[in-house]
Design an enzyme around this catalytic site. Sequence first.
Site, PDB file in Angstrom:
ATOM      1  N   HIS A   1       1.187   4.905  -2.233  1.00 21.45           N
ATOM      2  CA  HIS A   1       0.713   5.812  -3.284  1.00 21.45           C
ATOM      3  C   HIS A   1       1.906   6.406  -4.029  1.00 21.45           C
ATOM      4  CE1 HIS A   1      -3.567   5.867  -2.159  1.00 21.45           C
ATOM      5  NE2 HIS A   1      -3.099   5.619  -0.951  1.00 21.45           N
TER       6      HIS A   1
ATOM      7  N   HIS B   1       0.850  -1.198   0.000  1.00 21.25           N
ATOM      8  CA  HIS B   1       0.000   0.000   0.000  1.00 21.25           C
ATOM      9  C   HIS B   1       0.885   1.247   0.000  1.00 21.25           C
ATOM     10  CE1 HIS B   1      -4.064   1.789   1.074  1.00 21.25           C
ATOM     11  NE2 HIS B   1      -3.250   2.832   1.254  1.00 21.25           N
TER      12      HIS B   1
ATOM     13  N   ASP C   1       1.733   3.893   3.184  1.00 21.17           N
ATOM     14  CA  ASP C   1       0.701   4.764   2.627  1.00 21.17           C
ATOM     15  C   ASP C   1       1.309   5.911   1.808  1.00 21.17           C
ATOM     16  OD1 ASP C   1      -1.893   5.539   2.104  1.00 21.17           O
ATOM     17  OD2 ASP C   1      -2.333   6.269   4.118  1.00 21.17           O
ATOM     18  N   ASP C   2       1.564   7.046   2.452  1.00 22.26           N
ATOM     19  CA  ASP C   2       2.196   8.213   1.830  1.00 22.26           C
ATOM     20  C   ASP C   2       3.354   8.639   2.737  1.00 22.26           C
ATOM     21  OD1 ASP C   2       0.023   8.956  -0.341  1.00 22.26           O
ATOM     22  OD2 ASP C   2      -1.073   8.677   1.534  1.00 22.26           O
TER      23      ASP C   2
ATOM     24  N   HIS D   1      -9.785   1.278  -0.905  1.00 27.75           N
ATOM     25  CA  HIS D   1      -9.676   1.890   0.413  1.00 27.75           C
ATOM     26  C   HIS D   1     -11.043   1.835   1.099  1.00 27.75           C
ATOM     27  CE1 HIS D   1      -5.960   3.356  -1.228  1.00 27.75           C
ATOM     28  NE2 HIS D   1      -5.712   4.183  -0.231  1.00 27.75           N
TER      29      HIS D   1
ATOM     30  N   GLU E   1     -11.250   3.357   6.927  1.00 26.40           N
ATOM     31  CA  GLU E   1     -10.262   4.245   7.537  1.00 26.40           C
ATOM     32  C   GLU E   1     -11.012   5.332   8.289  1.00 26.40           C
ATOM     33  OE1 GLU E   1      -6.303   6.833   6.200  1.00 26.40           O
ATOM     34  OE2 GLU E   1      -7.836   6.303   4.715  1.00 26.40           O
TER      35      GLU E   1
END
Length: 331
Positions: free
Chosen positions: A15, A13, A275-276, A193, A196
């Site tokens: 981005h 995961h 994630d980021d 997604h 969350e």
Amino acid sequence: MARILDLPKVELHLHFEGAAPPAFIRGLAQEKKTDLSKIFRADGSYAYRDFVHFLSVYEAATSVLKGPEDFARLCTALMEESAKDGVVYSETFVSPDFCGGGDVGAWKEYLHAIREAAEAGEKTYGVTLRGIVTCIRHFGPDKAKAAARCAAETAGDWITGFGMGGDENMGEQGDFAYSFDMAAEAGLRLTTHAGEWRGPREVENAVTDLRGMERIGHGVRAIEDPRLCDILAEREITLEVCPGSNVFLGVYPSLDKHPIQQLRARGVKVTVSTDDPPFFHTTLRKEYERLAKTFRWGADIFQDLNRTALDAAFCDAATKEAIKKKLEPAP
């Protein structure tokens, strides 16, 4: 701890644009004479107030990525950062909305540049990279259909999956069923997604309203519904868990309150990703270190998490076999 941090790692995961180092984006902005000073703090890191503001900062940062060559350079930067963490295999979310505006012809040009950089990066950094095309939820179902067409036209050994990111509070999972069906018919495997920001119902909707769902991005709010946890475990749906992201954005107040250990104990398949990472001031090594200290996990648990991630990866069998050998402990 060194044994844990130095483990070869699998990340599912990540981005693509969200992995852009701030220095990389600042450099592009200077080259293009674009003022992005408002999206950076004094220390050079990304600056935002909350999740919605994060999305706007994210889109501002990506605004300086103007063409295929910029995305190729970003791919190289991403793989260099992954290599520092000991990542041997990674799947990254790439959006046609940012790569050609959803036009299939333009998307193919961007993808060609990204893939060339990925192949060169694998030789240089030892990281195998694959792409998952994502639609952007808050751009709406029509834009998602364009992204799905791009995905279907380029499905193969490098583009292996289709998913959805963006603002979870916009619309419903089922609104995007057409796009997911189109991608699945092209042979792409599916993730989205969910769970969350919205509660467990959002995760259940992703599983029931989108056919063929194999993974859920985040999915952590499922812990609030024991019945749903049982469904995820029975169907062997894997959660792409990003603990640092969840804590940084306030989904949970602290890592010790995060449900990753509870989910695992209930038999739900979980993995660990960033994630980021530069947006959330994390790396995969930091994620491992924090989890090890908080939950007293040993190297055996992290090795199991990586095996779970590889099993859930969307790449072909030959690639999995090659990565599996890299995950085996040294004699």
